[in-house]
Design a protein around this motif. Sequence first.
Motif, short mmCIF file in Angstrom:
data_model
loop_
_atom_site.label_atom_id
_atom_site.label_comp_id
_atom_site.label_asym_id
_atom_site.label_seq_id
_atom_site.Cartn_x
_atom_site.Cartn_y
_atom_site.Cartn_z
N ALA A 126 -47.91 21.10 3.95
CA ALA A 126 -47.88 22.54 3.68
C ALA A 126 -46.95 22.84 2.51
O ALA A 126 -47.10 23.84 1.83
CB ALA A 126 -47.43 23.29 4.93
N LEU A 127 -45.99 21.94 2.29
CA LEU A 127 -45.10 22.12 1.14
C LEU A 127 -45.88 22.11 -0.17
O LEU A 127 -45.54 22.81 -1.11
CB LEU A 127 -44.09 20.96 1.09
N VAL A 128 -46.90 21.26 -0.23
CA VAL A 128 -47.72 21.21 -1.44
C VAL A 128 -48.82 22.27 -1.37
O VAL A 128 -49.07 22.98 -2.33
CB VAL A 128 -48.36 19.81 -1.60
N LYS A 129 -49.45 22.37 -0.20
CA LYS A 129 -50.65 23.20 -0.09
C LYS A 129 -50.39 24.64 0.27
O LYS A 129 -51.24 25.50 0.05
CB LYS A 129 -51.57 22.61 1.01
N GLY A 130 -49.24 24.89 0.91
CA GLY A 130 -49.03 26.20 1.52
C GLY A 130 -48.41 27.24 0.60
O GLY A 130 -48.40 27.10 -0.63
N ALA A 131 -47.89 28.28 1.22
CA ALA A 131 -47.33 29.43 0.50
C ALA A 131 -45.98 29.06 -0.15
O ALA A 131 -45.31 28.14 0.29
CB ALA A 131 -47.16 30.58 1.46
N PRO A 132 -45.61 29.82 -1.20
CA PRO A 132 -44.36 29.53 -1.92
C PRO A 132 -43.10 29.57 -1.06
O PRO A 132 -42.14 28.86 -1.36
CB PRO A 132 -44.30 30.64 -2.98
N ALA A 133 -43.08 30.37 0.00
CA ALA A 133 -41.86 30.52 0.81
C ALA A 133 -41.37 29.16 1.32
O ALA A 133 -40.16 28.88 1.32
CB ALA A 133 -42.11 31.47 1.97
N GLY A 134 -42.29 28.30 1.74
CA GLY A 134 -41.92 26.99 2.25
C GLY A 134 -41.29 26.13 1.17
O GLY A 134 -40.33 25.39 1.42
N ARG A 135 -41.83 26.23 -0.05
CA ARG A 135 -41.26 25.46 -1.16
C ARG A 135 -39.88 25.97 -1.55
O ARG A 135 -38.99 25.20 -1.84
CB ARG A 135 -42.22 25.49 -2.37
N ARG A 136 -39.73 27.28 -1.52
CA ARG A 136 -38.40 27.83 -1.84
C ARG A 136 -37.38 27.35 -0.82
O ARG A 136 -36.27 26.93 -1.18
CB ARG A 136 -38.45 29.37 -1.84
N ALA A 137 -37.74 27.41 0.46
CA ALA A 137 -36.80 27.00 1.51
C ALA A 137 -36.45 25.53 1.35
O ALA A 137 -35.30 25.12 1.49
CB ALA A 137 -37.41 27.26 2.89
N LEU A 267 -45.81 21.96 -8.44
CA LEU A 267 -46.03 20.53 -8.65
C LEU A 267 -47.31 20.36 -9.45
O LEU A 267 -48.35 20.91 -9.09
CB LEU A 267 -46.26 19.87 -7.29
N ARG A 268 -47.22 19.62 -10.53
CA ARG A 268 -48.42 19.42 -11.35
C ARG A 268 -48.76 17.95 -11.49
O ARG A 268 -47.87 17.10 -11.55
CB ARG A 268 -48.18 19.97 -12.76
N HIS A 269 -50.03 17.69 -11.55
CA HIS A 269 -50.53 16.35 -11.81
C HIS A 269 -51.46 16.45 -13.01
O HIS A 269 -52.40 17.25 -12.98
CB HIS A 269 -51.26 15.81 -10.58
N ARG A 270 -51.16 15.69 -14.06
CA ARG A 270 -51.91 15.79 -15.32
C ARG A 270 -52.00 17.25 -15.79
O ARG A 270 -53.05 17.71 -16.22
CB ARG A 270 -53.32 15.23 -15.15
N GLY A 271 -50.90 17.96 -15.61
CA GLY A 271 -50.81 19.32 -16.12
C GLY A 271 -51.45 20.38 -15.23
O GLY A 271 -51.33 21.57 -15.51
N ARG A 272 -52.13 19.96 -14.19
CA ARG A 272 -52.79 20.96 -13.33
C ARG A 272 -52.08 21.07 -11.98
O ARG A 272 -51.55 20.09 -11.46
CB ARG A 272 -54.25 20.56 -13.08
N SER A 273 -52.11 22.26 -11.43
CA SER A 273 -51.45 22.50 -10.15
C SER A 273 -52.03 21.59 -9.07
O SER A 273 -53.23 21.60 -8.80
CB SER A 273 -51.66 23.97 -9.76
N LEU A 274 -51.15 20.82 -8.42
CA LEU A 274 -51.61 19.93 -7.34
C LEU A 274 -52.08 20.73 -6.13
O LEU A 274 -52.95 20.30 -5.38
CB LEU A 274 -50.46 19.02 -6.91
N GLN A 280 -56.58 15.44 -1.35
CA GLN A 280 -55.71 15.23 -0.19
C GLN A 280 -54.76 14.06 -0.43
O GLN A 280 -53.56 14.16 -0.20
CB GLN A 280 -56.62 14.95 1.01
N GLY A 281 -55.34 12.94 -0.92
CA GLY A 281 -54.54 11.74 -1.15
C GLY A 281 -53.50 11.94 -2.25
O GLY A 281 -52.37 11.49 -2.13
N GLN A 282 -53.91 12.65 -3.30
CA GLN A 282 -52.96 12.91 -4.39
C GLN A 282 -51.82 13.81 -3.91
O GLN A 282 -50.66 13.59 -4.25
CB GLN A 282 -53.69 13.58 -5.56
N GLN A 283 -52.16 14.79 -3.09
CA GLN A 283 -51.11 15.68 -2.57
C GLN A 283 -50.14 14.91 -1.69
O GLN A 283 -48.93 15.11 -1.74
CB GLN A 283 -51.75 16.83 -1.77
N ARG A 284 -50.68 14.01 -0.92
CA ARG A 284 -49.88 13.19 -0.02
C ARG A 284 -48.91 12.31 -0.79
O ARG A 284 -47.72 12.26 -0.49
CB ARG A 284 -50.84 12.31 0.78
N ILE A 285 -49.43 11.60 -1.79
CA ILE A 285 -48.58 10.70 -2.56
C ILE A 285 -47.54 11.49 -3.35
O ILE A 285 -46.37 11.09 -3.43
CB ILE A 285 -49.43 9.81 -3.51
#
Length: 374
Positions: A126-137, A267-274, A280-285
């Motif tokens: 959820a840190l990668v996929k979810g809402a910004p609040a989790g990333r801020r925390a 978080l970006r991978h090759r310049g694009r938002s992950l 799924q696998g890229q987000q996990r790694i």
Amino acid sequence: MADVLVERIELRDYRSYERAECTLGPSVTVLHGANGSGKTNLLEALGLACTGRSARTRDERELVRVGTKSAAVMLTTTAAGATNRITVTITPGSQRVTRVNGSRVEQVQALEARPLVCLFIPDRLALVKGAPAGRRAHLDAVVGALWPSRRSDRGSYARALTQRNALVASIRAGRAGRDTLAAWNRELATHAIRLRDGRAEATEVLSAPLASRSLELGLEGDVGLQYRTQSQADDADEFTRELEQYTPRDLERGFSTYGPHRDDLVLRHRGRSLRKYGSQGQQRIALLALLFAERDILAAARGTAPLMLLDDVFSELDRNRRERLLTELSSAGQSVITTTDLADLPASSDAGMVSIEIPSGVTPPAHATAEWAA
Ligand SMILES: Nc1ncnc2c1ncn2[C@@H]1O[C@H](COP(=O)(O)OP(=O)(O)OP(=O)(O)O)[C@@H](O)[C@H]1O
Ligand SMILES: [Mg+2]
């Protein structure tokens, strides 16, 4: 900070566990057991005792074993030759109670008796996929762990924000005048700049280790991290002016629409938002790489490697990467990893590894390295 080792964890009425005790090794401990045997529950409990928060839920009722009223997690840790016992008691509906060596303390967060922790469980995606609040925390937790003097920044900003919000709502409702708003803008600005700078600095120091860790874990292409903030302000004066610029919008909506509580970590991978484009696998790694990057910078800044808690990360990595990951874990610090199948772990990594079987069923048998009491 001295190295803190977790020697032992005991659970009472925690999720699926009635009573359990488990002794960890000083380096890598492997928890293995069938689906549903309680591996993630145990990692969650370790994380909770160390950080004061469950990484899985905010609802305490989920943590307490069904049919019981309260749960307890007890940790025995050693640091610089001293042994400490941390007890967290969870009773839904009542305040959480944390004790160290029997004495009640306010915040397990502020303890030298507990290790810093990097925790990966699937829910954390959820840190990668979810809402910004989790990333801020999460970012604020990293800032606090890196620089203990900044630990209160998040709370200070939140308090100023709550007060400004209350005032803005009152003005909007015609219950208060605008004369005290300037003072609150100034107050909010001071805390906002501090919070934003801490986050931006942590993001900056994380960037290089994140790039190399994600390559190491097999994510081809560059992985980058950006702290996205609206503010261009260099100091509190400038931030106050920015706030004033947005005040009409705030008064129209009845709350503060501008400030670091709206920022995000991208978080970006090759310049694009992950988050938007990653598989799924890229987000996990990428998440795993982020945790390892945090471990790197925490080890460098605090002189101690955090406890790594990694849930089921081996099944999706190829043989080569599994070996690299285990070699890495064995080289420094303490870690607890889980797997349903011991065969997923590279055979070459046995040395120094403690392996604990989590039995399925209610009355687990005694085990060489784990004693389970029914
Ligand atoms: N509050 C609770 N009270 C009783 N049992 C619970 C509670 N919360 C979760 N459980 C039980 O815990 C078990 C799941 O444990 P856990 O998620 O730790 O398993 P796991 O070993 O990680 O499995 P997997 O390999 O599938 O990930 C389930 O059987 C679930 O019903
Ligand atoms: Mg699990």
